[in-house]
Design a protein around this motif. Structure first.
Motif, PDB file in Angstrom:
ATOM      1  N   LYS A   1      -1.187  -7.731   0.390  1.00 49.70           N
ATOM      2  CA  LYS A   1      -1.470  -7.659   1.819  1.00 49.70           C
ATOM      3  C   LYS A   1      -2.798  -6.955   2.062  1.00 49.70           C
ATOM      4  CE  LYS A   1       0.567  -6.196   6.212  1.00 49.70           C
ATOM      5  NZ  LYS A   1       1.679  -5.454   6.849  1.00 49.70           N
ATOM      6  N   GLU A   2      -3.576  -7.520   2.968  1.00 46.65           N
ATOM      7  CA  GLU A   2      -4.881  -6.932   3.284  1.00 46.65           C
ATOM      8  C   GLU A   2      -4.719  -5.494   3.770  1.00 46.65           C
ATOM      9  OE1 GLU A   2      -6.860  -9.352   6.111  1.00 46.65           O
ATOM     10  OE2 GLU A   2      -6.926 -11.119   4.834  1.00 46.65           O
ATOM     11  N   ASN A   3      -5.584  -4.623   3.280  1.00 44.31           N
ATOM     12  CA  ASN A   3      -5.630  -3.215   3.686  1.00 44.31           C
ATOM     13  C   ASN A   3      -4.326  -2.462   3.419  1.00 44.31           C
ATOM     14  OD1 ASN A   3      -8.237  -3.710   4.765  1.00 44.31           O
ATOM     15  ND2 ASN A   3      -7.306  -4.486   6.640  1.00 44.31           N
TER      16      ASN A   3
ATOM     17  N   LYS B   1      -2.553  -1.555  -0.128  1.00 40.37           N
ATOM     18  CA  LYS B   1      -2.456  -1.646  -1.583  1.00 40.37           C
ATOM     19  C   LYS B   1      -0.999  -1.657  -2.039  1.00 40.37           C
ATOM     20  CE  LYS B   1      -4.008   0.756  -5.786  1.00 40.37           C
ATOM     21  NZ  LYS B   1      -4.362  -0.498  -6.471  1.00 40.37           N
ATOM     22  N   ASP B   2      -0.717  -2.525  -2.989  1.00 43.15           N
ATOM     23  CA  ASP B   2       0.593  -2.658  -3.622  1.00 43.15           C
ATOM     24  C   ASP B   2       1.656  -3.303  -2.723  1.00 43.15           C
ATOM     25  OD1 ASP B   2      -0.385  -1.523  -5.973  1.00 43.15           O
ATOM     26  OD2 ASP B   2       0.096   0.514  -5.295  1.00 43.15           O
ATOM     27  N   PHE B   3       1.274  -3.765  -1.521  1.00 45.81           N
ATOM     28  CA  PHE B   3       2.208  -4.505  -0.676  1.00 45.81           C
ATOM     29  C   PHE B   3       2.080  -5.968  -1.076  1.00 45.81           C
ATOM     30  CE2 PHE B   3       4.319  -4.464   3.703  1.00 45.81           C
ATOM     31  CZ  PHE B   3       4.844  -5.741   3.564  1.00 45.81           C
ATOM     32  N   MET B   4       3.003  -6.431  -1.915  1.00 49.63           N
ATOM     33  CA  MET B   4       2.914  -7.778  -2.461  1.00 49.63           C
ATOM     34  C   MET B   4       3.760  -8.765  -1.647  1.00 49.63           C
ATOM     35  SD  MET B   4       0.755  -7.025  -4.699  1.00 49.63           S
ATOM     36  CE  MET B   4       0.547  -8.703  -5.300  1.00 49.63           C
TER      37      MET B   4
END
Length: 262
Positions: free
Chosen positions: A203-205, A207-210
Motif C-alpha cells: 500500500k502506498e505510504n 510500509k508492510d501493508f500488503m
C-alpha cells in the motif's frame, strides 16, 4: 477465470443454499473511488483487518489440547500430542500473514447497522453483488464461503485444517453475517503463484501493508449502489458523477432515506 466446479466444496468454506443471494460492501467514498479508478478488488492481508484475534486459535481449542495431553496414557503419547499441538499452533501463527481476505455482508436487504460498523462518515456507499457473481469473477484458487461463529471461550474448531482459523470468528461478531473470499499466498502451484505476484502490492505510504488486488469486471460485479442515508447533497453528486463516468449503475436512495408515508 473459470468458476469452480459446482460439486467442489472445501470443508472450511461452507456454501449458502442459494448462490444468488446478495452480498454487500459498505465502504467510504475514498475506497469506492479507488475501486472504480483502478478496477481492482482491494483485499488486505489478515493482519490488517483490525481484529487482533483474526486467524488465532480459540481458547476452547487450546483447552481441548490440554485435556488430551493430561489424559495421555503414556509419556510417548503425551510427547506426540504436545508436538502436534505446537506444530499446528506454529503453522497457524505463520500462515496468518499469508491469508488475504475480502469480507462481505450476506443479506438480501440493505442493513442500517452495517453503515455504522463499516463506514467512517456519511460520505459512503454500499456496493451490492451476489455470491455467485463474486465467486465467478475471482481466480479459481481463491476460496470463498460462509464464516462460522463459535464461542471462542469454550468451543473448538471443527477440524485441523488451517483455513478453519481464518473462516471462524467469535460468536460476539455474529451480527456481521459474513462471507469471505480468501486468497492464500502459500499455495505453491505455478499458475496461481504467477497470478498472485502480478497482483500483490504494498500500500502506498504504508510500509508492510500488503494487498492482493486482482483486476475485476466492475460492470459485472456491481448489481446496485446505495448511497449513505445521511450523505450531503454535494457528496451525493460526486458519487453520481463517479458512477456515470465508470459506466456503473445509477446510485439508489437508501431505504432509510426514503420519504415516510402516513
Amino acid at each position: 477465470m473459470k468458476e469452480k466446479e459446482e460439486s467442489y466444496v472445501h470443508p472450511a468454506f461452507p456454501q449458502p443454499k442459494d448462490k444468488t443471494i446478495s452480498l454487500w460492501r459498505y465502504i467510504d467514498f475514498d475506497k469506492f473511488e479507488w475501486l472504480v479508478k483502478h478496477e481492482r478488488l482491494f483485499i488486505p492481508c489478515a493482519d490488517r483487518l483490525g481484529d487482533p484475534f483474526e486467524g488465532t486459535t480459540p481458547t476452547g481449542d487450546i483447552q481441548w489440547w490440554l485435556r488430551k495431553t493430561k489424559n495421555a496414557k503414556s509419556a510417548e503419547q503425551k510427547k506426540i500430542i504436545k508436538h502436534n499441538r505446537n506444530l499446528i499452533s506454529h503453522m497457524a501463527q505463520r500462515f496468518r500473514n499469508h491469508y488475504y481476505v475480502s469480507c462481505w455482508h450476506i443479506n438480501e436487504f440493505e442493513n442500517y447497522a452495517m453503515w455504522k460498523c463499516y463506514t467512517k462518515s456519511a460520505n459512503a456507499v454500499a456496493v451490492k453483488t451476489t455470491f455467485k457473481t463474486l465467486r465467478g469473477l475471482l481466480h479459481s484458487t481463491v476460496e470463498m464461503g460462509l464464516v462460522r461463529y463459535i464461542d471462542y471461550a469454550t468451543e473448538r474448531l471443527p477440524s485441523m485444517n488451517l483455513f478453519e482459523h481464518i473462516m471462524h470468528k467469535d460468536i460476539y461478531y455474529r451480527y456481521e453475517n459474513e462471507v469471505r473470499a480468501v486468497a492464500a499466498s502459500f499455495i505453491v502451484h505455478g499458475e496461481w503463484q504467477t497470478h498472485f505476484m502480478q497482483n500483490h502490492f504494498e500500500k502506498e505510504n504504508c510500509k508492510d501493508f500488503m494487498v492482493y488486488a486482482p483486476q475485476i469486471d466492475l460492470k459485472e460485479l456491481i448489481k446496485a449502489i446505495i448511497i449513505h442515508p445521511e450523505i450531503t447533497t454535494e457528496d451525493e453528486r460526486n458519487v453520481v458523477a463517479l458512477c456515470t463516468k465508470g459506466g456503473l449503475p445509477e446510485p439508489l436512495v437508501s431505504r432509510r432515506k426514503q420519504e415516510p408515508v402516513f
